[in-house]
Design a protein around this motif. Structure first.
Motif, PDB file in Angstrom:
ATOM      1  N   LEU A  91      -7.663  -4.540  -0.175  1.00  0.00           N
ATOM      2  CA  LEU A  91      -6.668  -3.549  -0.584  1.00  0.00           C
ATOM      3  C   LEU A  91      -6.757  -3.301  -2.087  1.00  0.00           C
ATOM      4  CD1 LEU A  91      -4.211  -1.805   0.110  1.00  0.00           C
ATOM      5  CD2 LEU A  91      -2.770  -3.808  -0.239  1.00  0.00           C
ATOM      6  N   ILE A 133      -7.558   0.149  -4.450  1.00  0.00           N
ATOM      7  CA  ILE A 133      -6.699   0.623  -5.541  1.00  0.00           C
ATOM      8  C   ILE A 133      -7.484   0.649  -6.858  1.00  0.00           C
ATOM      9  CG2 ILE A 133      -4.624   0.094  -6.879  1.00  0.00           C
ATOM     10  CD1 ILE A 133      -3.465  -1.128  -4.284  1.00  0.00           C
ATOM     11  N   ASN A 164       0.817  -1.207   0.000  1.00  0.00           N
ATOM     12  CA  ASN A 164       0.000   0.000   0.000  1.00  0.00           C
ATOM     13  C   ASN A 164       0.852   1.259   0.000  1.00  0.00           C
ATOM     14  OD1 ASN A 164       0.823  -0.085   2.658  1.00  0.00           O
ATOM     15  ND2 ASN A 164      -1.132   0.615   3.475  1.00  0.00           N
ATOM     16  N   TYR A 166      -8.234   4.406  -2.645  1.00  0.00           N
ATOM     17  CA  TYR A 166      -6.823   4.571  -2.283  1.00  0.00           C
ATOM     18  C   TYR A 166      -6.383   6.031  -2.392  1.00  0.00           C
ATOM     19  CZ  TYR A 166      -1.787   3.952  -2.253  1.00  0.00           C
ATOM     20  OH  TYR A 166      -0.474   4.052  -1.932  1.00  0.00           O
TER      21      TYR A 166
END
Lengths: 404, 338
Positions: free
Chosen positions: B243, B247, B120, B302
């Motif tokens: 995650l 993104i 990340n 993100y």
């Protein structure tokens, strides 16, 4: 007519294990031992099965691999390519350095404070009481942090020594007291310096011989031989003579400001000084109380008898009271030494790389071998502590009351 | 002494006993809370705000996972960990996942048996020095005293860097970022080194940030990412794809502002699959169909997380750099949702 009773037959019945006082204690001790072994075995088996379930194993192979990190404080040769084992040894030596210096300082301060707490002078007595109460009632970690913070905040940093109108200057041009530590001149041994050192050691031995001779003369013949001035003379005169005769083989290397730091000379790091000092004054507060207890344990009649023989107060303390007080002081003193040694594991708080900082800190972290490192750490500390105990017990046997 | 050994063994056995639990997702659902390991306090990445609420870039990942699994971004128990305690905390099961700017390395992944689920933040180790020293390159640091946060990859990089350049230094190991700051400011060390993002965050907290410069050299690759325990692949998938969802959402233009509108259905099948109006991706993960929607709504995609916590308009002031989408010349590249 005489009656003879047969001695009771010695047949052993199982109930005797509980009912007979001769066997009962063994029975319970045996049961306790079995329980303890079973518990340890259970924990060990649990550990191994859980590690296996997680796909891990116990292995000490990492000790031979390069450590990869640097250590600032080291007593032996070490660089980042040395093994983890060597890093651990560096840590052990650093721990021992703090422990030995700390125990010595703590004893000196502790004995002085303990004696002064019994002083007839009201002010001294009270000041010492305040010292003891403040230091033993605040956690040692806080003392370490306070002393380090004060050290860094009060003393000038090397950059303050730079420039024409520098804020700070070196004492006598050879000592630098900075927030990063103290820099001293370092003796450099030239050719022929071995003889000077040998002369110095010989005169130390001479001083000891003189003192024991004087003591023997005092005990055997009641003859007082002065020792103070001859000792001082023996200490200085031969070694200075040898120094000039050999053509001044020992020179001094002075610390000099180069780049970011002072270079050359002996460097005592701030973390080492702060840690040792904090541990010493903290432990000294406890030792002072032990010393006071030991002195008070000697009956007042002893002091009075010595005084009636015409001894002066200083001699009463040194010749009559302290030798008898020692047998009370030594056993708790051993505990204080052990405490100091174990408390030295707080070193990481000020960035001092002791055993906990190297083996139990960076090595553990970089290799991830937590169980192996912790077990090894325990073994090291156990060995150090037991060695201190053993040495001190020998001393204790030497000074304890000889009972015949 | 026997007792010490015994207690030690019990502690270790207790630690190891926790490691055996496998189905983390069931545990989290039963508990109703996600235990997420974060730093003890690094402004911008994870630090409690004035109200005691945890806030930051890494915290955002924890909240997104909690929202995806439990439907509630506040159902997180934040466990502060130091560089030293983080891996033990994760291995022992005290925390379900670790989002603590942790560098993905070979030995941590393979030898320590952890599963890095992604990256990340692409970072690298840098140096910060006071301006008054007049240093312009890390290669001029011969003989300097360097403060390092211990228990990190930084101390190894540092040893390598100085050895490779054949210059000397004096390392001062410090346990946490908070302890390092006063040492550096008082001048007990000349240089402070950690990940460049950490340096920016630390400098932002100084009274006069302008008096300190970050040197141009970046001496290592530090891909930071969340990680979970090895061996629980279902849980690893959940964290990994949460995650990736954050993104991908930025790449697809899904933001917390327009997500309600887009969730009603769009012409873009990938957005539909991501938000659960098409296909059954949520079911495959063992989650609700709107898992990704919940995750994105927790703190935004993100890009939004980056801008609100560490972006150029915050005191930390980091530019996207390597952390831009691949379409903008960065390294962020989520695998497709299909």
């Amino acid at each position: 007519m005489s009656t003879m009773t047969d001695p009771p037959s010695e047949s052993f019945r199982l109930s005797q294990l509980i009912n007979d006082t001769r066997y009962r204690s063994y029975t319970f001790q045996f049961i306790a031992l079995i329980a303890l072994v079973a518990l340890i075995a259970f924990l060990g088996a649990n550990l191994i099965s859980n590690l296996a379930a997680a796909g891990l194993n116990i292995s000490y192979e990492f000790l031979g691999e390069p450590a990869g990190y640097d250590i600032n404080q080291r007593l032996i040769e070490y660089n980042s390519q040395s093994s983890h084992w060597r890093a651990a040894v560096v840590g052990v030596l650093n721990t021992l350095l703090v422990a030995v210096v700390g125990c010595f300082l703590a004893t000196v301060i502790g004995v002085a404070v303990g004696v002064l707490r019994l002083s007839n002078n009201w002010l001294i007595r009270k000041i010492m009481a305040v010292y003891v109460e403040i230091f033993r009632n605040v956690p040692v970690l806080i003392w370490i942090l306070i002393i380090m913070a004060v050290f860094i905040a009060i003393l000038p940093q090397p950059r303050d020594f730079r420039g024409e109108d520098a804020e700070a200057s070196m004492l006598l041009g050879s000592f630098a007291f900075t927030g990063r530590g103290f820099y001293f001149p370092k003796p450099v041994m030239g050719p022929g310096s071995g003889i000077v050192v040998a002369v110095f050691l010989a005169s130390i031995a001479g001083i000891f011989y003189l003192r024991s001779y004087a003591k023997k003369a005092l005990f055997d013949r009641g003859q007082m031989i002065p020792t103070l001035w001859p000792s001082v003379g023996l200490f200085f005169v031969p070694v200075i003579l040898a120094f000039f005769v050999m053509g001044q083989p020992i020179t001094l290397e002075y610390p000099e400001l180069k780049g970011f730091n002072f270079k050359g000379g002996i460097f005592a790091r701030n973390s080492l000084i702060a840690l040792t000092f904090a541990l010493a004054i903290y432990t000294a507060a406890f030792i002072a109380e032990n010393v006071r207890a030991g002195i008070l344990a000697v009956s007042k009649g002893q002091t009075e008898a010595a005084a009636s023989l015409g001894l002066r107060p200083g001699r009463i303390m040194n010749l009559v009271v302290l030798p008898q007080a020692l047998r009370v002081i030594i056993p708790p003193l051993i505990s204080q030494y052990l405490n100091l040694t174990k408390n030295s594991s707080l070193a990481i708080a000020v960035g001092y790389m002791d055993l906990t900082g190297t083996l139990g800190g960076i090595t553990l972290n970089q290799t991830g071998r937590a169980i192996e490192c912790v077990l090894l750490l325990m073994l090291f500390y156990l060995t150090i502590s037991l060695s201190i105990s053993a040495i001190m017990n020998v001393y204790n046997n030497a000074v304890k009351l000889k009972e015949r | 002494m026997k007792k010490t050994v015994l207690l030690g063994a019990m502690t270790i056995a207790g630690l190891a006993a926790g490691a055996a639990s496998a189905a983390t997702m069931d545990d989290v659902k039963a508990r109703g809370k996600l235990n997420c390991g974060v730093t003890t306090g690094l402004v911008g990445f994870a630090a409690p705000d004035a109200n005691g609420e945890w806030d930051g870039f890494d915290v955002g990942v924890c909240r997104a996972v909690a929202a995806a699994v439990l439907g509630d971004p506040s159902a997180v128990e934040f466990v502060p960990t130091t560089g030293k305690t983080r891996f033990t905390a994760l291995a022992s099961g005290e925390i379900d996942m670790l989002a603590r700017n942790t560098t993905w390395t070979f030995s941590r992944d393979v030898d320590l048996k952890f599963e890095f689920v992604g990256i990340n933040y692409y970072d690298g180790q840098g140096f910060m020095v006071p301006k008054e020293l007049g240093v312009s390159s890390a290669k001029e640091l011969d003989g300097a005293t360097v403060c390092i946060q211990t228990g990190t990859t930084t101390e190894l990089n540092l040893a390598d860097f100085f050895r490779a350049n054949n210059i000397s230094y004096e390392p001062v190991p410090i346990e946490t970022n908070a302890e390092a700051q006063p040492l550096y400011l008082e001048g007990a060390c000349d240089v402070y080194t950690t990940d460049a993002s950490g340096l920016a965050a630390t400098r932002a907290a100084f009274e006069n940030p302008g008096d300190h410069v970050v040197l141009p050299e970046i001496i290592s690759k530090e891909p930071l990412g969340p990680l979970v325990r090895h061996g629980d692949n279902e849980w690893g998938d959940v964290v990994r794809w949460t995650l990736n969802a954050l993104i991908a959402a930025e790449e697809l233009g899904v933001t917390s502002a327009n997500i309600a509108e887009l969730a009603a259905g769009t012409n873009n099948p990938e957005i539909n699959r991501l938000l659960g109006t098409e296909g059954n991706l949520g079911e495959m993960l063992g989650l609700n169909a709107d898992w990704a929607k919940m995750a994105i709504m927790a703190g935004g995609n993100y890009g939004e997380l980056f801008e609100t916590n560490i972006g150029e308009n915050t005191p930390i002031g980091l530019s996207r750099g390597l952390n831009a989408q691949w379409t903008d010349g960065g390294l962020l590249y989520s695998p497709p949702f299909r």
